[in-house]
Design an enzyme around this catalytic site. Structure first.
Site, PDB file in Angstrom:
ATOM      1  N   ARG A   1      42.049  37.787  50.120  1.00 51.31           N
ATOM      2  CA  ARG A   1      43.356  38.429  49.864  1.00 51.31           C
ATOM      3  C   ARG A   1      44.029  38.997  51.101  1.00 51.31           C
ATOM      4  O   ARG A   1      44.917  39.843  50.968  1.00 51.31           O
ATOM      5  CB  ARG A   1      43.180  39.577  48.856  1.00 51.31           C
ATOM      6  CG  ARG A   1      42.388  39.251  47.609  1.00 51.31           C
ATOM      7  CD  ARG A   1      43.034  38.202  46.766  1.00 51.31           C
ATOM      8  NE  ARG A   1      42.484  38.170  45.411  1.00 51.31           N
ATOM      9  CZ  ARG A   1      42.638  37.145  44.593  1.00 51.31           C
ATOM     10  NH1 ARG A   1      43.310  36.052  44.978  1.00 51.31           N
ATOM     11  NH2 ARG A   1      42.138  37.177  43.378  1.00 51.31           N
TER      12      ARG A   1
ATOM     13  N   ASP B   1      33.896  31.314  44.294  1.00 49.54           N
ATOM     14  CA  ASP B   1      35.284  31.534  43.843  1.00 49.54           C
ATOM     15  C   ASP B   1      35.505  33.013  43.559  1.00 49.54           C
ATOM     16  O   ASP B   1      36.250  33.385  42.646  1.00 49.54           O
ATOM     17  CB  ASP B   1      35.633  30.673  42.628  1.00 49.54           C
ATOM     18  CG  ASP B   1      37.155  30.604  42.389  1.00 49.54           C
ATOM     19  OD1 ASP B   1      37.916  31.116  43.241  1.00 49.54           O
ATOM     20  OD2 ASP B   1      37.554  30.056  41.355  1.00 49.54           O
TER      21      ASP B   1
ATOM     22  N   HIS C   1      34.996  24.237  42.234  1.00 49.73           N
ATOM     23  CA  HIS C   1      34.753  24.829  40.902  1.00 49.73           C
ATOM     24  C   HIS C   1      34.827  23.821  39.751  1.00 49.73           C
ATOM     25  O   HIS C   1      35.567  24.009  38.791  1.00 49.73           O
ATOM     26  CB  HIS C   1      35.624  26.061  40.641  1.00 49.73           C
ATOM     27  CG  HIS C   1      37.102  25.945  40.896  1.00 49.73           C
ATOM     28  ND1 HIS C   1      37.873  24.991  40.321  1.00 49.73           N
ATOM     29  CD2 HIS C   1      37.935  26.704  41.660  1.00 49.73           C
ATOM     30  CE1 HIS C   1      39.131  25.168  40.695  1.00 49.73           C
ATOM     31  NE2 HIS C   1      39.193  26.184  41.518  1.00 49.73           N
TER      32      HIS C   1
ATOM     33  N   ASN D   1      39.954  30.806  36.067  1.00 56.53           N
ATOM     34  CA  ASN D   1      40.491  29.444  36.209  1.00 56.53           C
ATOM     35  C   ASN D   1      39.553  28.638  37.093  1.00 56.53           C
ATOM     36  O   ASN D   1      39.328  29.025  38.239  1.00 56.53           O
ATOM     37  CB  ASN D   1      41.884  29.534  36.864  1.00 56.53           C
ATOM     38  CG  ASN D   1      42.439  28.169  37.261  1.00 56.53           C
ATOM     39  OD1 ASN D   1      41.761  27.144  37.160  1.00 56.53           O
ATOM     40  ND2 ASN D   1      43.661  28.168  37.751  1.00 56.53           N
TER      41      ASN D   1
ATOM     42  N   HIS E   1      41.579  21.694  44.278  1.00 55.96           N
ATOM     43  CA  HIS E   1      41.396  22.524  43.077  1.00 55.96           C
ATOM     44  C   HIS E   1      41.850  21.638  41.924  1.00 55.96           C
ATOM     45  O   HIS E   1      43.038  21.416  41.753  1.00 55.96           O
ATOM     46  CB  HIS E   1      42.262  23.777  43.240  1.00 55.96           C
ATOM     47  CG  HIS E   1      42.602  24.516  41.978  1.00 55.96           C
ATOM     48  ND1 HIS E   1      42.247  25.821  41.775  1.00 55.96           N
ATOM     49  CD2 HIS E   1      43.300  24.146  40.885  1.00 55.96           C
ATOM     50  CE1 HIS E   1      42.703  26.221  40.589  1.00 55.96           C
ATOM     51  NE2 HIS E   1      43.351  25.228  40.035  1.00 55.96           N
TER      52      HIS E   1
ATOM     53  N   GLY F   1      40.319  35.268  37.232  1.00 55.57           N
ATOM     54  CA  GLY F   1      39.428  35.388  38.379  1.00 55.57           C
ATOM     55  C   GLY F   1      38.238  36.276  38.102  1.00 55.57           C
ATOM     56  O   GLY F   1      38.339  37.271  37.383  1.00 55.57           O
TER      57      GLY F   1
END
Lengths: 441, 182, 309
Positions: A65, A308, A233, A281, A180, A327
């Protein structure tokens, strides 16, 4: 400084050695492996009896972030959290604000990583400028500045033409594209796995085909261009069918799975009373999908486990399920969660294979020049990035003690068994912090 | 836990008491004109039915008989230990301008009767309400007085008077129980 | 009996005896509705807040009547929008209500899990779910169950046909669970795009042809079609819907003449139901409205009437 890691069970990235071994470290490098002479003038000796000494764990996929959303996490807190979770190397995703799409931002991450307290942080750069999916970002410059993966993570590269271009263009850079996998037209407003969970909850279903169809597209482009592609993922059994076939036909396709898709399923959403900690997700899938992921791990087709790790501020996550952000934050318990699940399932694969997914597996996806740090191996002359596991240690997850800024995780309060107890980056002990000078007793 | 302490009435004594009460009721109400018997849920309902049957035997007269549930009128719900259960209220005729004879098993604090009166008033405006109870155990907390009593039984507050009826309990009797460990 | 459910969030964990208990309590309340004075002092001094984030006249008025008949002090709190982005969060709203002394909160919210969330955040107040997204609408299901039970008696071995947009319906989810738990066989029909992925997880089976679903059904339950589903393209047109899945004399021709017709309201005439069926002798629609008040009284009394420290 000379350090001796004494009496450890050695996992060199591929094999476990039953006999207890010593590893000597000098000047941040692995100096010797084997039985050491304890009179050899070591500054610190760590007795690692009963513990497993592994190459430093690598997380190919986490969200730190930074820049722009530091109230959720930043490179320092993320680095400390990574070290506490046993990771020596983190690959941070570029869905920051601004998105990590330029060499300057790549350098920003690397410079801040130099000063960060724990894991080293390697940046992933965007595939497209502004992560908008329209035109290519300056992949060459970013690769030169140190980007180790290209991805628009958080979103797929939806435009098939652009994805093909990106594969072709990146082929001379030696930096892999990470897709992704999500066909967006199938996931609008989707919240949970389409199946039992969507049926019982009334939440919009997220079909497996949204993932599998995007992977099919990527595999097809990989076959077409011959350029390696990595899918992150992967959560659904349908996707595994496509990937298994691609691997069988020797395409340069790799993929990772997450700790939460290995350890949790859609039933947790219902049983947890729609607790938003289970919102992620891609969504937590069916029990069948989860079993299929473990079968794939056992079969050896999975290349890596990547967390993730997606930290959110409490105000963005502590909401009714349908309104909460997607998340799961897990950096500090991911390894223990996976080891616990592996044990609970009666060890569906060898420990070597499992540990490989944190070490040599992800290392093989990083660019070749990371032959030193992040190598996923223990060899004389390599940088001393090391993780020590205590396979017997049981601890209860307490998110309040986390170095990460996240304060919600599905595992909070859960008793897990098998924890990383020491993390060493370039010969420096970054976890536990208090043991830097004293050494483990 | 309740422990049985003493028997106050057996089947015959209960029957005698109800018979005596019915004579008193007849005497005071000259022919039961306009009367409705209203048993308070739950055991008062069966006692009201017994009185009705006695009246049929004595006067060949079937007095309309209804049931009144007072759960929704109680003022002591938070003091009760079990989940309150609402039973039905069914009074066969309009209560306006009628003589109502309320029937209950035990008169204690008077709160049940207070609630019953409120419940009754919400159904209409009877001309007269009287009260018949099988047992008056004292300890009134409200100014309520029975018109007909089967027997007055002095009790302590730690005791519980249990009226048992064949229809629910398999036998007719009245016993005093004591709370153990309180 | 011991009542296990502090809150009424959904019916997932309710067993048959608990459903039966509520049916019986509702019958007692139903009797009360015939009286000249319907108000009883049972819950005097209790404060209930009707917290509505979505417009809903029916459910709110029904709850409000039930509360008033039980002498509850009622406050209607109408909030708008979601808690994200603008305004107060649901959590802060919840704590505000509790600070005002609410004994219970009836919540209607567009987000799945809002009632569960509120129940986790409130320390003292009881939560009644008045509908959360497409997830659950337990009071509707219980009032439907009561309406059917009142007419048919024991429901075990009966059959319910549910026609319409099951996918987006909280009513459907709760009703299927409630009816199937009482031993009712539930068959669904409607456009396949409006069916959930795994109806068997709810205890129902899907029939492609609505005529097959209604055949031998004791209860025909029609779900409301939201016009926006057509606008989203979930089915081609309202007219096409009505022709194939609307309850008109043609569809009713395949059903038993004494089958009950139910609908949660408000009805869309000429979409999911024709006027001749809505206003016909089999229609239970107005009976459902009355049952709603009685059922909500029963639930309020069961959850707030007893000892609860």
């Amino acid at each position: 400084m000379k350090i001796l890691l004494h009496n450890a069970i050695l996992f060199d990235g591929v094999s476990l050695f039953g006999k207890e071994t010593d590893v000597a470290i000098d000047g941040g490098l692995i100096e010797a492996i084997g039985e050491a002479d304890l009179r050899g003038g070591f500054d610190v000796i760590h007795d690692l009896s009963g513990k497993i000494l592994c190459p430093g764990f690598i997380d190919l996929h986490c969200h730190l972030r930074d820049p722009g959303q530091e109230w959720r996490e930043d490179l320092f807190s993320g680095s400390a959290a990574g070290a506490a979770g046993g990771f020596t190397t983190l690959v941070c995703m570029p869905n920051t604000d601004p998105p990590l799409d330029s060499p300057a931002l790549v350098s920003y991450v690397l410079e801040k990583s130099e000063r960060s307290p724990g894991s080293r942080i390697l940046p992933a750069g965007c595939v497209s400028r502004g992560r908008k999916g329209k035109v290519l970002a300056e992949m060459g410059k970013m690769a030169k500045a140190g980007a180790v993966i290209f991805t628009d993570d958080g979103s797929p590269v939806s435009d098939t033409g652009l994805l093909r271009l990106a594969l072709q263009y990146s082929s001379w850079l030696g930096v892999r594209l990470m897709e992704h996998p999500e066909e967006k037209s199938l996931t609008a407003y989707a919240q949970v796995n389409e199946g039992i969970c969507s049926t019982l909850s009334g939440l919009k279903g997220w079909p497996s085909s949204a993932e599998a169809s995007d992977i099919s597209r990527g595999v097809s482009l990989c076959r077409d261009t011959g350029v390696p592609i990595h899918f992150t993922h992967v959560s659904a059994e349908d996707s595994l069918r496509v990937l298994r076939e691609a691997k069988a036909s020797k395409l340069p396709v790799t993929f990772d799975v997450t700790p939460h898709h290995l350890c949790l399923s859609e039933e947790n959403v219902i049983e947890g009373g729609y607790d938003s900690v289970f919102k992620v997700n891609p969504p937590l899938r069916s029990r069948r999908d989860r079993d299929a992921l473990w079968e794939a791990v056992a079969e050896g087709i999975v290349d890596a486990i990547a967390t993730d790790h997606a930290p959110w501020h409490l105000d963005e996550k502590d909401l009714p399920f349908q309104e909460a952000s997607f998340g799961i934050a897990s950096l500090e318990c991911a390894v223990a969660a996976v080891l616990t699940e592996w044990e609970d399932r009666g060890r569906p694969c060898s420990l070597e294979r499992l540990l490989g997914l944190f070490t040599s597996g992800p290392a093989s996806i990083l660019p070749g020049e990371w032959g030193g740090a992040g190598a996923g191996r223990i060899e004389v002359g390599l940088t001393a990035d090391l993780t020590v596991l205590d396979p017997e240690l049981e601890r209860i997850v307490n998110v309040e003690e986390w170095k990460s800024k996240a304060r919600l995780t599905p595992w909070n309060g859960r008793r897990l068994r098998g924890w990383p107890v020491m993390t060493m980056v370039g010969g420096r002990t970054v976890h536990p912090v208090e043991d830097i000078d004293r050494g483990l007793s | 836990m309740l422990k049985e302490k003493a028997k106050v009435m057996n089947e015959q004594e209960m029957e005698r008491a109800l018979k005596r009460m019915s004579h008193e009721i007849l005497e005071k109400n000259r022919g039961l004109r306009d009367m409705i018997l209203v048993g308070i849920q739950r055991r008062g309902v069966y006692l009201a039915n017994r009185l009705r049957d006695i009246f049929i035997g004595l006067e060949s007269l079937k007095v309309p008989t209804g049931v009144l549930d007072i759960t929704l009128y109680r003022d002591d719900l938070t003091l009760l230990h079990d989940q309150p259960v609402v039973h039905s209220t069914a009074i066969p005729e309009d209560v306006n301008a009628r003589r109502i004879l309320l029937v209950d098993d035990v008169l204690y604090t008077g709160r049940t009767i207070r609630a019953a009166l409120d419940a009754l008033m919400d159904l209409g405006r009877p001309s007269w309400v009287q009260l018949a109870v099988l047992i008056d155990r004292g300890h009134r907390e409200l100014p309520i007085h029975p018109d007909y009593v089967g027997r007055s039984v002095p009790t302590s507050k730690n005791e519980v008077v249990e009226v048992r009826v064949k229809e629910l309990d398999g036998l007719d009797e009245v016993v005093i129980c004591e709370r153990e460990g309180s | 009996m011991e009542w296990r459910h502090r809150h009424v969030l959904d019916l997932d964990s309710w067993d048959r005896s608990e459903l039966q208990h509520i049916l019986e309590q509702t019958r007692s309340m139903d009797e009360l509705l015939d009286r000249p004075i319907k108000k009883v002092p049972a819950l005097r001094g209790k404060l209930v807040v009707n917290l509505f984030f979505e417009p809903s006249t029916r459910t709110r008025v029904s709850f409000e009547l039930a509360e008033k008949f039980l002498s509850v002090d009622v406050v209607n709190w109408t909030a708008s929008g979601s808690s994200t982005g603008k305004g107060e969060t649901l959590r802060d709203t919840a704590w505000t209500l509790e600070a005002m002394g609410a004994d219970a909160v009836v919540v209607r919210h567009g987000a799945v899990g809002a009632a569960d969330y509120l129940a986790k955040k409130l320390r003292r107040s009881v939560v009644f779910n008045g509908g959360d997204g497409a997830h659950a609408h337990p009071t509707q299901a219980l009032l439907d169950l009561y309406t059917a039970w009142k007419s048919l008696g024991d429901l075990h071995g009966r059959k319910l046909a549910m026609i319409g947009d099951v996918l987006h319906s909280r009513v459907a989810r709760s009703d299927i669970i409630a009816f199937s738990r009482m031993g009712v066989k539930v068959e669904l029909s409607g456009p396949p795009t409006l069916m959930p992925r795994a109806p068997e997880a709810l205890g129902a089976t899907f029939r492609k042809d609505p005529h097959d679903a209604v055949r031998d059904a004791d209860i025909i339950y029609l779900l409301r079609i939201q016009r926006e589903r057509q606008e989203e393209g979930m089915f081609p047109s309202l007219d096409e819907y009505h022709q194939f899945f609307g309850a008109d004399s043609r569809l009713m021709g395949s059903a038993r003449p004494d089958a009950l017709v139910m609908h949660p309201g408000p009805i869309n005439r000429r979409v999911e139901i024709s006027s001749e069926v809505a206003d016909g002798p089999q229609s239970m629609i107005l009976g459902q409205v009355r049952s709603g008040v009685a059922l909500r009284m029963a639930l309020l009394f069961v959850c707030l009437g007893g000892v609860r420290q």
